[in-house]
Design a protein around this motif. Structure first.
Motif, PDB file in Angstrom:
ATOM      1  N   TYR A 218       0.818  -1.207   0.000  1.00  0.00           N
ATOM      2  CA  TYR A 218       0.000   0.000   0.000  1.00  0.00           C
ATOM      3  C   TYR A 218       0.858   1.267   0.000  1.00  0.00           C
ATOM      4  O   TYR A 218       0.378   2.336  -0.382  1.00  0.00           O
ATOM      5  CB  TYR A 218      -0.941   0.007   1.205  1.00  0.00           C
ATOM      6  CG  TYR A 218      -2.199  -0.808   0.996  1.00  0.00           C
ATOM      7  CD1 TYR A 218      -3.156  -0.413   0.060  1.00  0.00           C
ATOM      8  CD2 TYR A 218      -2.432  -1.973   1.725  1.00  0.00           C
ATOM      9  CE1 TYR A 218      -4.312  -1.159  -0.144  1.00  0.00           C
ATOM     10  CE2 TYR A 218      -3.585  -2.725   1.528  1.00  0.00           C
ATOM     11  CZ  TYR A 218      -4.520  -2.309   0.592  1.00  0.00           C
ATOM     12  OH  TYR A 218      -5.667  -3.051   0.383  1.00  0.00           O
TER      13      TYR A 218
ATOM     14  N   PHE B  56       1.268   1.397  -3.849  1.00  0.00           N
ATOM     15  CA  PHE B  56       0.018   1.473  -4.603  1.00  0.00           C
ATOM     16  C   PHE B  56      -1.160   1.493  -3.643  1.00  0.00           C
ATOM     17  O   PHE B  56      -1.252   0.659  -2.753  1.00  0.00           O
ATOM     18  CB  PHE B  56      -0.138   0.263  -5.535  1.00  0.00           C
ATOM     19  CG  PHE B  56       0.982   0.106  -6.510  1.00  0.00           C
ATOM     20  CD1 PHE B  56       1.020   0.870  -7.665  1.00  0.00           C
ATOM     21  CD2 PHE B  56       2.004  -0.786  -6.272  1.00  0.00           C
ATOM     22  CE1 PHE B  56       2.056   0.734  -8.570  1.00  0.00           C
ATOM     23  CE2 PHE B  56       3.048  -0.932  -7.174  1.00  0.00           C
ATOM     24  CZ  PHE B  56       3.073  -0.166  -8.319  1.00  0.00           C
ATOM     25  N   GLU B  57      -2.089   2.421  -3.882  1.00  0.00           N
ATOM     26  CA  GLU B  57      -3.254   2.515  -3.013  1.00  0.00           C
ATOM     27  C   GLU B  57      -4.318   1.483  -3.346  1.00  0.00           C
ATOM     28  O   GLU B  57      -5.241   1.250  -2.560  1.00  0.00           O
ATOM     29  CB  GLU B  57      -3.866   3.916  -3.078  1.00  0.00           C
ATOM     30  CG  GLU B  57      -4.470   4.311  -4.419  1.00  0.00           C
ATOM     31  CD  GLU B  57      -3.472   4.954  -5.370  1.00  0.00           C
ATOM     32  OE1 GLU B  57      -3.899   5.685  -6.282  1.00  0.00           O
ATOM     33  OE2 GLU B  57      -2.257   4.718  -5.195  1.00  0.00           O
ATOM     34  N   SER B  58      -4.230   0.856  -4.533  1.00  0.00           N
ATOM     35  CA  SER B  58      -5.241  -0.123  -4.937  1.00  0.00           C
ATOM     36  C   SER B  58      -4.687  -1.008  -6.040  1.00  0.00           C
ATOM     37  O   SER B  58      -3.711  -0.673  -6.702  1.00  0.00           O
ATOM     38  CB  SER B  58      -6.500   0.596  -5.455  1.00  0.00           C
ATOM     39  OG  SER B  58      -6.196   1.288  -6.662  1.00  0.00           O
ATOM     40  N   LYS B  59      -5.344  -2.148  -6.250  1.00  0.00           N
ATOM     41  CA  LYS B  59      -4.917  -3.018  -7.342  1.00  0.00           C
ATOM     42  C   LYS B  59      -5.300  -2.411  -8.684  1.00  0.00           C
ATOM     43  O   LYS B  59      -4.706  -2.742  -9.715  1.00  0.00           O
ATOM     44  CB  LYS B  59      -5.495  -4.427  -7.183  1.00  0.00           C
ATOM     45  CG  LYS B  59      -7.008  -4.546  -7.318  1.00  0.00           C
ATOM     46  CD  LYS B  59      -7.428  -6.025  -7.221  1.00  0.00           C
ATOM     47  CE  LYS B  59      -8.928  -6.192  -7.410  1.00  0.00           C
ATOM     48  NZ  LYS B  59      -9.324  -7.628  -7.356  1.00  0.00           N
ATOM     49  N   GLU B  60      -6.282  -1.504  -8.686  1.00  0.00           N
ATOM     50  CA  GLU B  60      -6.623  -0.803  -9.924  1.00  0.00           C
ATOM     51  C   GLU B  60      -5.439   0.023 -10.410  1.00  0.00           C
ATOM     52  O   GLU B  60      -5.181   0.117 -11.610  1.00  0.00           O
ATOM     53  CB  GLU B  60      -7.841   0.102  -9.722  1.00  0.00           C
ATOM     54  CG  GLU B  60      -8.309   0.757 -11.019  1.00  0.00           C
ATOM     55  CD  GLU B  60      -9.480   1.708 -10.814  1.00  0.00           C
ATOM     56  OE1 GLU B  60     -10.171   1.996 -11.805  1.00  0.00           O
ATOM     57  OE2 GLU B  60      -9.698   2.151  -9.671  1.00  0.00           O
ATOM     58  N   LYS B  61      -4.692   0.614  -9.480  1.00  0.00           N
ATOM     59  CA  LYS B  61      -3.517   1.400  -9.862  1.00  0.00           C
ATOM     60  C   LYS B  61      -2.464   0.498 -10.505  1.00  0.00           C
ATOM     61  O   LYS B  61      -1.780   0.905 -11.462  1.00  0.00           O
ATOM     62  CB  LYS B  61      -2.934   2.089  -8.625  1.00  0.00           C
ATOM     63  CG  LYS B  61      -1.727   2.980  -8.884  1.00  0.00           C
ATOM     64  CD  LYS B  61      -2.077   4.163  -9.754  1.00  0.00           C
ATOM     65  CE  LYS B  61      -0.900   5.132  -9.915  1.00  0.00           C
ATOM     66  NZ  LYS B  61      -0.558   5.836  -8.648  1.00  0.00           N
TER      67      LYS B  61
ATOM     68  N   TYR C  25      -3.641  -0.280 -13.988  1.00  0.00           N
ATOM     69  CA  TYR C  25      -3.445   0.944 -14.773  1.00  0.00           C
ATOM     70  C   TYR C  25      -1.997   1.068 -15.246  1.00  0.00           C
ATOM     71  O   TYR C  25      -1.739   1.363 -16.421  1.00  0.00           O
ATOM     72  CB  TYR C  25      -3.838   2.150 -13.932  1.00  0.00           C
ATOM     73  CG  TYR C  25      -3.213   3.454 -14.354  1.00  0.00           C
ATOM     74  CD1 TYR C  25      -3.678   4.156 -15.470  1.00  0.00           C
ATOM     75  CD2 TYR C  25      -2.140   3.991 -13.633  1.00  0.00           C
ATOM     76  CE1 TYR C  25      -3.091   5.358 -15.848  1.00  0.00           C
ATOM     77  CE2 TYR C  25      -1.563   5.193 -14.003  1.00  0.00           C
ATOM     78  CZ  TYR C  25      -2.029   5.868 -15.111  1.00  0.00           C
ATOM     79  OH  TYR C  25      -1.447   7.049 -15.484  1.00  0.00           O
ATOM     80  N   LEU C  26      -1.037   0.835 -14.357  1.00  0.00           N
ATOM     81  CA  LEU C  26       0.373   0.949 -14.731  1.00  0.00           C
ATOM     82  C   LEU C  26       0.769  -0.105 -15.761  1.00  0.00           C
ATOM     83  O   LEU C  26       1.544   0.169 -16.678  1.00  0.00           O
ATOM     84  CB  LEU C  26       1.275   0.831 -13.498  1.00  0.00           C
ATOM     85  CG  LEU C  26       1.543   2.110 -12.721  1.00  0.00           C
ATOM     86  CD1 LEU C  26       2.502   1.832 -11.567  1.00  0.00           C
ATOM     87  CD2 LEU C  26       2.112   3.203 -13.610  1.00  0.00           C
TER      88      LEU C  26
ATOM     89  N   LYS D 179      -0.829   1.149 -19.025  1.00  0.00           N
ATOM     90  CA  LYS D 179      -0.193   2.364 -19.522  1.00  0.00           C
ATOM     91  C   LYS D 179       1.191   2.065 -20.078  1.00  0.00           C
ATOM     92  O   LYS D 179       1.570   2.562 -21.149  1.00  0.00           O
ATOM     93  CB  LYS D 179      -0.085   3.406 -18.412  1.00  0.00           C
ATOM     94  CG  LYS D 179       0.543   4.715 -18.902  1.00  0.00           C
ATOM     95  CD  LYS D 179       0.606   5.765 -17.812  1.00  0.00           C
ATOM     96  CE  LYS D 179       1.218   7.051 -18.342  1.00  0.00           C
ATOM     97  NZ  LYS D 179       1.305   8.104 -17.308  1.00  0.00           N
TER      98      LYS D 179
ATOM     99  N   LEU E 218     -10.777  -0.580 -15.793  1.00  0.00           N
ATOM    100  CA  LEU E 218     -10.370   0.738 -15.303  1.00  0.00           C
ATOM    101  C   LEU E 218     -11.487   1.764 -15.477  1.00  0.00           C
ATOM    102  O   LEU E 218     -12.113   1.839 -16.517  1.00  0.00           O
ATOM    103  CB  LEU E 218      -9.111   1.206 -16.023  1.00  0.00           C
ATOM    104  CG  LEU E 218      -7.868   0.350 -15.816  1.00  0.00           C
ATOM    105  CD1 LEU E 218      -6.716   0.903 -16.656  1.00  0.00           C
ATOM    106  CD2 LEU E 218      -7.465   0.293 -14.346  1.00  0.00           C
TER     107      LEU E 218
ATOM    108  N   PHE F 246      -8.265   6.839 -14.674  1.00  0.00           N
ATOM    109  CA  PHE F 246      -7.403   5.773 -15.174  1.00  0.00           C
ATOM    110  C   PHE F 246      -7.914   5.255 -16.514  1.00  0.00           C
ATOM    111  O   PHE F 246      -7.163   5.122 -17.482  1.00  0.00           O
ATOM    112  CB  PHE F 246      -7.355   4.609 -14.173  1.00  0.00           C
ATOM    113  CG  PHE F 246      -6.548   4.881 -12.944  1.00  0.00           C
ATOM    114  CD1 PHE F 246      -5.531   5.826 -12.955  1.00  0.00           C
ATOM    115  CD2 PHE F 246      -6.791   4.194 -11.769  1.00  0.00           C
ATOM    116  CE1 PHE F 246      -4.773   6.073 -11.814  1.00  0.00           C
ATOM    117  CE2 PHE F 246      -6.048   4.426 -10.634  1.00  0.00           C
ATOM    118  CZ  PHE F 246      -5.046   5.375 -10.647  1.00  0.00           C
TER     119      PHE F 246
END
Length: 233
Positions: A67, A70-75, A78-79, A82, A134, A138
């Motif tokens: 954490y 990354f604040e979330s698994k969505e982040k 996203y990476l 991207k 996403l 994002f």
């Protein structure tokens, strides 16, 4: 094409965008390791089936440590997305700068796509199966990169149509091409299938011969009937 650490590319892209020289710190390397392991977990369990605890365990990081990055698994997803799409577009533009022939530029597009995804097949599955996960900022950012990639391909097809005076739907041709390329991870076997260069040549042959074998505008029903009647008289 050698695959790069997802986070190394992502960090380099961010630093270049900020006008800074590419650099890789201990933080960057750790970030890269986490993203690489996250790709493995999403590949095995799917995005919905993977928990932050799974991601922490896979990367050898404590849950609180994860954490921190990354604040979330969505982040994380996203990476991964991207980095993949930004890298593909960046490499494609560099290659297209060296080629002027319209047909060869399409072949460069196919080769660039296949080389990257055959070297990163697990990431390809994650991208294909988690394309709509996403949301908000994002999702909008990834969608913008995808649209740019699509527009590049449309432009290449339009250039070919103009150069060879062909008639076909660029949209249908582009979406058909992506259909050929994007699902390769479901059947590709390196023990029996050709490498990316040979495979892109063969796929390019099939695609280019298909769109080049065009016919004239389809006759409307009434015109077709009159033409058929006239031919029988």
């Amino acid at each position: 094409m050698a695959s790069s650490s997802p986070v190394t590319s992502a960090v380099s892209l961010r630093r270049r965008a900020a006008g800074l020289a590419p650099s890789e710190s201990r933080f960057d390397r750790r970030l890269g390791k986490i993203v690489t392991h996250a790709t493995e977990v999403f590949y095995e369990k799917g995005y919905e089936g993977a928990s932050m605890r799974d991601l922490a365990r896979s990367s050898g990081t404590s849950l609180s440590g994860l954490y921190y990055y990354f604040e979330s698994k969505e982040k994380l997803l996203y990476l991964i997305q991207k980095d993949t799409f930004s890298t593909i577009v960046e490499r494609l533009r560099e290659r297209l700068d060296e080629v002027s022939d319209p047909e060869q530029r399409i072949r460069v597009f196919i080769l660039n796509h296949l080389e990257y995804f055959l070297a990163n097949r697990k990431a390809m599955k994650v991208l294909s199966h988690e394309a709509d996960v996403l949301k908000n900022g994002f999702g909008a950012e990834i969608a913008a990169i995808k649209r740019e990639y699509y527009r590049i391909c449309i432009g290449l097809l339009d250039d070919l149509k103009h150069a060879k005076r062909l008639e076909f739907s660029s949209r249908v041709a582009v979406l058909s091409l992506f259909g050929m390329m994007n699902w390769i991870y479901t059947w590709y076997n390196p023990r029996i299938d050709a490498d990316a260069e040979e495979l892109s040549r063969r796929m390019g042959d099939i695609f280019l011969r298909g769109i080049s074998a065009t016919i004239g505008p389809r006759l409307s029903g009434s015109k077709a009937s009159r033409k058929k009647k006239a031919a029988t008289n």
